[in-house]
Design a protein around this motif. Structure first.
Motif, short mmCIF file in Angstrom:
data_model
loop_
_atom_site.label_atom_id
_atom_site.label_comp_id
_atom_site.label_asym_id
_atom_site.label_seq_id
_atom_site.Cartn_x
_atom_site.Cartn_y
_atom_site.Cartn_z
N UNK A 37 -46.51 21.82 30.63
CA UNK A 37 -47.42 22.79 30.03
C UNK A 37 -47.96 23.68 31.13
N UNK A 38 -48.33 24.90 30.74
CA UNK A 38 -48.69 25.89 31.75
C UNK A 38 -50.18 25.93 32.03
N UNK A 39 -51.01 25.86 31.00
CA UNK A 39 -52.44 26.07 31.19
C UNK A 39 -53.30 24.86 30.85
N UNK A 40 -52.99 24.19 29.74
CA UNK A 40 -53.89 23.12 29.30
C UNK A 40 -53.15 22.18 28.36
N UNK A 41 -53.50 20.90 28.44
CA UNK A 41 -52.98 19.91 27.50
C UNK A 41 -54.15 19.09 26.97
N UNK A 42 -54.18 18.91 25.64
CA UNK A 42 -55.16 18.03 25.01
C UNK A 42 -54.41 17.02 24.16
N UNK A 43 -54.63 15.74 24.43
CA UNK A 43 -54.00 14.66 23.68
C UNK A 43 -55.10 13.93 22.92
N UNK A 44 -54.94 13.85 21.61
CA UNK A 44 -55.99 13.25 20.77
C UNK A 44 -55.40 12.18 19.86
N UNK A 45 -56.25 11.20 19.52
CA UNK A 45 -55.96 10.26 18.46
C UNK A 45 -56.91 10.55 17.31
N UNK A 46 -56.37 10.54 16.11
CA UNK A 46 -57.15 10.85 14.91
C UNK A 46 -56.99 9.69 13.94
N UNK A 47 -58.12 9.21 13.41
CA UNK A 47 -58.08 8.10 12.46
C UNK A 47 -58.25 8.60 11.03
N UNK A 48 -57.33 8.17 10.17
CA UNK A 48 -57.47 8.38 8.74
C UNK A 48 -57.67 7.04 8.03
N UNK A 49 -57.99 6.02 8.80
CA UNK A 49 -58.18 4.68 8.25
C UNK A 49 -59.57 4.55 7.61
N UNK A 50 -59.71 3.55 6.75
CA UNK A 50 -61.01 3.30 6.12
C UNK A 50 -61.90 2.44 7.01
N UNK A 51 -61.32 1.85 8.06
CA UNK A 51 -62.09 1.01 8.96
C UNK A 51 -61.86 1.46 10.39
N UNK A 52 -62.67 0.96 11.29
CA UNK A 52 -62.54 1.30 12.70
C UNK A 52 -61.33 0.60 13.32
N UNK A 53 -60.80 1.23 14.38
CA UNK A 53 -59.73 0.64 15.18
C UNK A 53 -60.25 0.54 16.61
N UNK A 54 -60.47 -0.68 17.07
CA UNK A 54 -61.14 -0.88 18.36
C UNK A 54 -60.16 -1.35 19.43
N UNK A 55 -60.59 -1.16 20.67
CA UNK A 55 -59.86 -1.65 21.85
C UNK A 55 -58.45 -1.07 21.95
N UNK A 56 -58.34 0.23 21.69
CA UNK A 56 -57.06 0.92 21.90
C UNK A 56 -56.96 1.28 23.38
N UNK A 57 -55.94 0.75 24.02
CA UNK A 57 -55.70 1.06 25.43
C UNK A 57 -54.68 2.18 25.54
N UNK A 58 -54.88 3.09 26.51
CA UNK A 58 -53.92 4.17 26.70
C UNK A 58 -53.66 4.40 28.18
N UNK A 59 -52.48 4.89 28.47
CA UNK A 59 -52.10 5.32 29.80
C UNK A 59 -51.24 6.57 29.65
N UNK A 60 -51.68 7.66 30.26
CA UNK A 60 -50.94 8.92 30.21
C UNK A 60 -50.65 9.33 31.65
N UNK A 61 -49.37 9.41 31.98
CA UNK A 61 -48.98 9.77 33.34
C UNK A 61 -48.54 11.22 33.36
#
Length: 987
Positions: free
Chosen positions: A318-342
């Motif tokens: 990418x040339x200028x900017x990158x935004x990586x998002x997670x979006x929840x459509x679940x009815x409950x929370x999702x906890x302890x999601x680990x991520x690694x972006x290299x």
């Protein structure tokens, strides 16, 4: 000199000239084993590669996709592939052969002895280097299919044959062809595939270099309905990998809530401050598991590793900017999601780099709806690199669907397959169960609720499918789309929004005006006339008529091109009922290669085929002279249309030397060049210079009733009349107040479609009863009913004449608006759609390929140039000096000279354009983009976009109703039941 002797002289001269090929070559792009190793190169646009395929698909368009070959050669072998290069075969897939008997032979560069000669079962056994596991596999490995991804590059040609005569023998072969000046080292048995083998054996580990990578690591809790940003990073850089680890998603345990997590947590990625994400998909499909739960998919670029990390390794610069998002459509929370972006620095130019994107869709396809499941439909330039499909339908039969992939607006599929499981390298409905391999796999195959379900993936890496203008990827739902089913699909691809292939000229062979303007000359003619055929693929049920010629000598003509080109693609429309056509191509007297098409199809005889002319012959020129010398001796070379696409590269190219050592053309061989005519300049708006036309704007949305279709405006009474399809009625709007003031019944059940106003009367086409109902324009009283042709569609009225396009009948009916009588019904072509009129004559589009001009007495006055299957919306400018036609299939807006019938220019539109109207006050075109619920507003003189306006919801049946009068444009929104009002006036 006799014509036959002329042809032989030309062939002799051809042989001499082919010794003098320009020494400059195409830009280097990795091919063969290098393409399999250089995965960091995936985002780069491939300007010199054209993907194609050959398979055993049923040439009739039916479902007997086996035992069909190109031809039988002199040795009695069945020819599976026959290409003139340079190029590379990347994929071979087979099933249904007799293992103890079926051999495969591969001939390279015209050799008479095959370099590969072995049983198919041995080729895919995995223990015959360089055909080693996992680059090859048999039916036990690939669930019913036999595959090889060992690349077979060739410098001059390749021919693949088999001795197999088994009835149920299926095959698919995928390849790339390169620019004729590309240097390629031909395959040898010593080709080293060991490094690729090692990479593929370690699927789950990033196959790219980790040098320079920086890791962004964290853990988040994602509340129900919330969005969290994992990375917000300034460029220029490149994301090398994204990994997620989510409780409940494991390679060994299938948690009960896995489907909920994978389907209702979405990943979104935005590049360079874009407002809509380039990547937007549920995690299950994004990580190649599909929509039916967790599965340890382990492909080379995406899946789940041994530590239960979801991973994706596609490079994402990418040339200028990158935004990586997670979006929840679940009815409950999702906890302890680990991520690694290299990510790592990206120091190369972005001029030829595409951005990583996904196309995720859910589609319900109904039996016999005539539409493929659409995997990807995109404009611009880039390449397809993967597909994930989750499909649910009646057991097994829904997998009879074939893939059809169209590149750069060609009406012939570049790739046409033999079945859904075949596309994913399986066979026999995946009869050996689930599997996961570096390039393909089956994640799920299970019944549910009386339906069968599969989730499968396939990556296109070395065999990525490039496009320079447009890519359309679809697959049938069952044999000929005969099965009702649900499909959740995701495509991975790289793209830039700007097309690199720009249409610059069209020669309509057989049209005297077009031939004259291009200096067209033919020698050794064998036939001229008109033919009516169909194309393979999606449009195989829709015939079209075209005029053309055939020859056994040569044809000569000139095509206009963009001097800033990086090469030119010339597309020929031909009759593929005649097998193995071949011609030598000369560009301005210099030999540029051989144009060859192996095989034939006597059932669907239209074909579009491309030839890439290198930049050495074209750069810096406004036009090129082409001479095509028939090189097949006893076989006709057929030609109906030639189209020139200039390849445009924003990077300033280095100067290309003029080809040297090329003998001058013989005066008796090449006719004197005829200068191309000066391009027709479209008229500018006739408004006085002091007038200023305001930008168009939506000023009102009017509820009118269910399923509005055609619209007509009476400028004298300021009334708008709208056909309401479902109710077989007409809504009446007061244009001064933008209020619906009445709904009038037609007293018919025929479904109101088109509407026209003339002589104080409203004429309404009733699509299902083949008649036109006439209403009093003041009271709505039914005055009469006029029988016309089958399925009347669009209508227009002027000077007490009404022209009606009868879609199913292929005719136009002309009505007298004073007596309510039918004057005449005239056959014009298959599937007439819409009408425009200058008051004395009507211009009628017909979907099978063009437009016709019909007089007020029903006389067929003229036909315009062939405009391709999909000709639909039609409009005239204020002086009737130009006709505008949209093409839904090719997604283009054409400008046509109504006098000569020739194409003046065109511009691409996306999504598919539907109906259209021209506002004479501003000289602006308003084109309905029904799939986007938008109106594309174009300046009629320049075709430049003026505005892109949102309107109401069109739906699958929308896009048919638009009209203009008194500085307003009215658009019917079929799915929403409204009419949008657009102000468009000058002061």
């Amino acid at each position: 000199m006799p014509k036959r002797l002329v042809a032989l002289v030309l062939l002799a001269l051809t042989a001499q000239l082919t010794l003098s090929v320009p020494t400059n070559v195409a830009a280097a792009e990795p091919y063969g084993v290098d393409a399999m190793l250089q995965l960091d190169h995936l985002p780069y646009l491939q300007m010199d590669a054209r993907a194609g395929g050959q398979s055993s698909y049923d040439r009739t368009g039916g479902n007997n996709d086996y035992g069909n070959y190109l031809y039988t050669d002199a040795n009695g072998d069945k020819v599976l592939l026959d290409l003139l290069g340079p190029g590379t075969v990347y994929r071979m897939w087979f099933t249904g052969f007799i293992p103890e008997q079926a051999s495969i032979k591969v001939y390279f560069d015209g050799e008479t002895t095959p370099r590969i000669n072995m049983l198919i079962r041995d080729l895919v056994a995995g223990n015959h280097p360089p055909f080693v596991t996992p680059l090859v596999g048999n039916e036990l490995v690939s669930s019913g299919g036999y595959y090889s991804y060992v690349p077979l590059p060739f410098s001059k040609s390749i021919k693949i044959v088999t001795n197999q005569n088994a009835l149920w023998f299926y095959y698919n072969i995928g390849y790339d062809l390169y620019s004729p000046d590309t240097p390629v080292t031909t395959w040898t048995p010593t080709q080293d595939t060991s490094i690729v083998q090692s990479l593929w054996q370690h699927a789950g580990v990033d196959p790219k270099s980790d040098s320079g990578n920086i890791a962004a690591i964290g853990t988040i809790n994602l509340a129900s309905g919330s969005t969290q940003t994992l990375l917000d990073l300034a460029g220029p850089r490149s994301i090398s990998s994204i990994k997620l680890r989510i409780p409940g998603i494991s390679s060994t345990t299938f948690a009960s809530d896995a489907i909920d997590i994978l389907n209702n947590l979405w990943i979104k990625i935005y590049w360079d401050n874009e407002s809509s994400p380039s990547v937007s998909a549920p995690l299950g499909s994004f990580f190649s598991m599909g929509q039916f739960g967790a599965y340890p998919t382990r492909s080379l670029m995406v899946g789940m590793d041994d530590a239960s990390n979801l991973y994706i390794y596609f490079p994402m610069p990418f040339q200028n900017r990158a935004r990586v998002q997670l979006v929840s459509q679940r009815a409950i929370a999702t906890n302890n999601i680990s991520f690694e972006i290299r990510h790592a620095p990206f120091t190369d130019s972005f001029a030829n780099v595409g951005y990583f994107k996904t196309a995720y869709t859910f589609q319900t396809r109904w039996a016999n709806d005539g539409r493929d499941i659409l995997l990807l439909d995109t404009e611009g330039a880039g390449q397809l690199v993967g597909v994930v499909a989750s499909l649910a339908g009646p057991p097994n039969v829904f997998m009879e669907g074939d893939e059809r992939i169209y590149v750069d607006d060609s009406q012939t599929p570049a790739i046409q397959g033999t079945g859904t499981e075949d596309f994913f390298n399986g066979g026999w409905y995946f009869d050996r169960g689930l599997f996961t391999l570096p390039t393909h796999g089956l994640a799920v195959h299970s019944p549910s609720g009386g339906q069968d379900r599969i989730a499968a993936y396939r990556l296109f890496l070395s065999d990525a499918i490039p496009f320079r203008k447009h890519l359309r990827v679809g697959i049938e739902h069952g044999n000929r789309n005969s099965v009702t089913m649900n499909a959740w699909t995701l495509a991975y691809y790289y793209a830039q929004p700007t097309a690199r292939a720009v249409l610059t000229d069209v020669l309509d062979v057989g049209n005297s005006a077009s031939e004259a303007s291009h200096g067209y000359t033919i020698s050794g003619a064998t036939w001229s006339g008109t033919r009516g055929y169909t194309y393979d693929g999606v449009m195989d049920a829709y015939g079209s008529v075209d005029d053309g010629r055939s020859l056994r000598g040569y044809s000569w003509f000139r095509l206009a091109i963009n001097p800033a080109n990086d090469g030119v693609i010339v597309r020929r429309k031909l009759d593929q009922g005649i097998a193995n056509q071949q011609a030598t191509v000369f560009v301005d007297g210099a030999p540029a290669g051989t144009w060859y098409i192996a095989g034939s199809n006597p059932n669907h005889r239209w074909r579009d085929d491309d030839f890439l002319i290198p930049a050495a012959y074209t750069r810096g020129k406004n036009a090129i002279t082409l001479q095509l010398v028939d090189a097949s001796l006893n076989i006709d070379w057929t030609e109906f249309q030639y189209t020139a696409y200039s390849l445009i590269n924003p990077v300033a190219p280095a100067p290309v030397p003029t080809p040297t050592n090329i003998p001058p053309a013989s005066p008796t061989m090449v006719p004197t060049a005829t200068p191309l005519p000066t391009p027709t300049i479209l008229p500018t708006p006739t408004s006085p210079p002091s007038q200023v036309c305001a930008p168009p704007a939506v000023v009102a949305t009017i509820p009118v009733g269910t399923s509005p279709k055609g619209i007509a405006v009476d400028p004298q009474t300021n009334r708008i009349y709208v056909g309401l399809y479902n109710d077989s009625s007409v809504a009446v709007i007061d244009a001064r107040t933008n209020q619906r003031i009445a709904v009038w019944s037609t007293r018919s059940r025929g479904h109101a479609n088109g509407v026209a106003v003339a002589n104080g009367r409203v004429f309404v086409s009733m699509r299902d009863t083949a008649n036109v109902v006439v209403l009093d324009a003041t009271t709505g009283a039914v005055i009469g009913s006029i029988p016309v042709g089958g399925m009347p569609y669009g209508m227009r009225a002027a000077n007490n004449r009404v022209w009606v396009a009868n879609f199913a009948a292929g005719t136009v009916s002309v009505l007298d608006a004073t007596t309510n009588r039918l004057i005449a019904t005239t056959k014009i072509g298959d599937f007439p759609s819409f009408v425009a009129t200058d008051g004395t004559r009507a211009f009628v589009s017909y979907y099978s390929g063009g437009a016709a001009v019909v007089g007020g007495d029903g006389t067929l006055l003229n036909r315009l140039a062939p405009l391709g299957t999909g000709a639909f919306g039609i409009a005239l400018d204020a002086t009737a000096s130009h006709v505008y036609v949209t093409n839904r299939e090719e997604r283009v807006l054409w400008v046509v000279d109504p006098t000569s019938g020739s194409i003046v220019r065109g511009t691409p539109l996306s999504p598919a354009p539907f109906a259209m109207v021209l506002n004479p006050i501003t000289n602006r075109l308003f084109v309905v983009l029904a799939a986007a619920n938008q109106i594309d507003v174009r300046d009629a003189a320049t075709l430049q976009r003026v505005a892109l306006l949102p309107v109401g919801v069109q739906g699958d049946q929308g896009g048919d109703g638009i009209a203009a009068a008194n500085g307003r444009v009215y658009v019917s929104n079929n799915a929403e039941g409204t009419v949008s009002v657009i102000a468009d006036a000058c002061q």
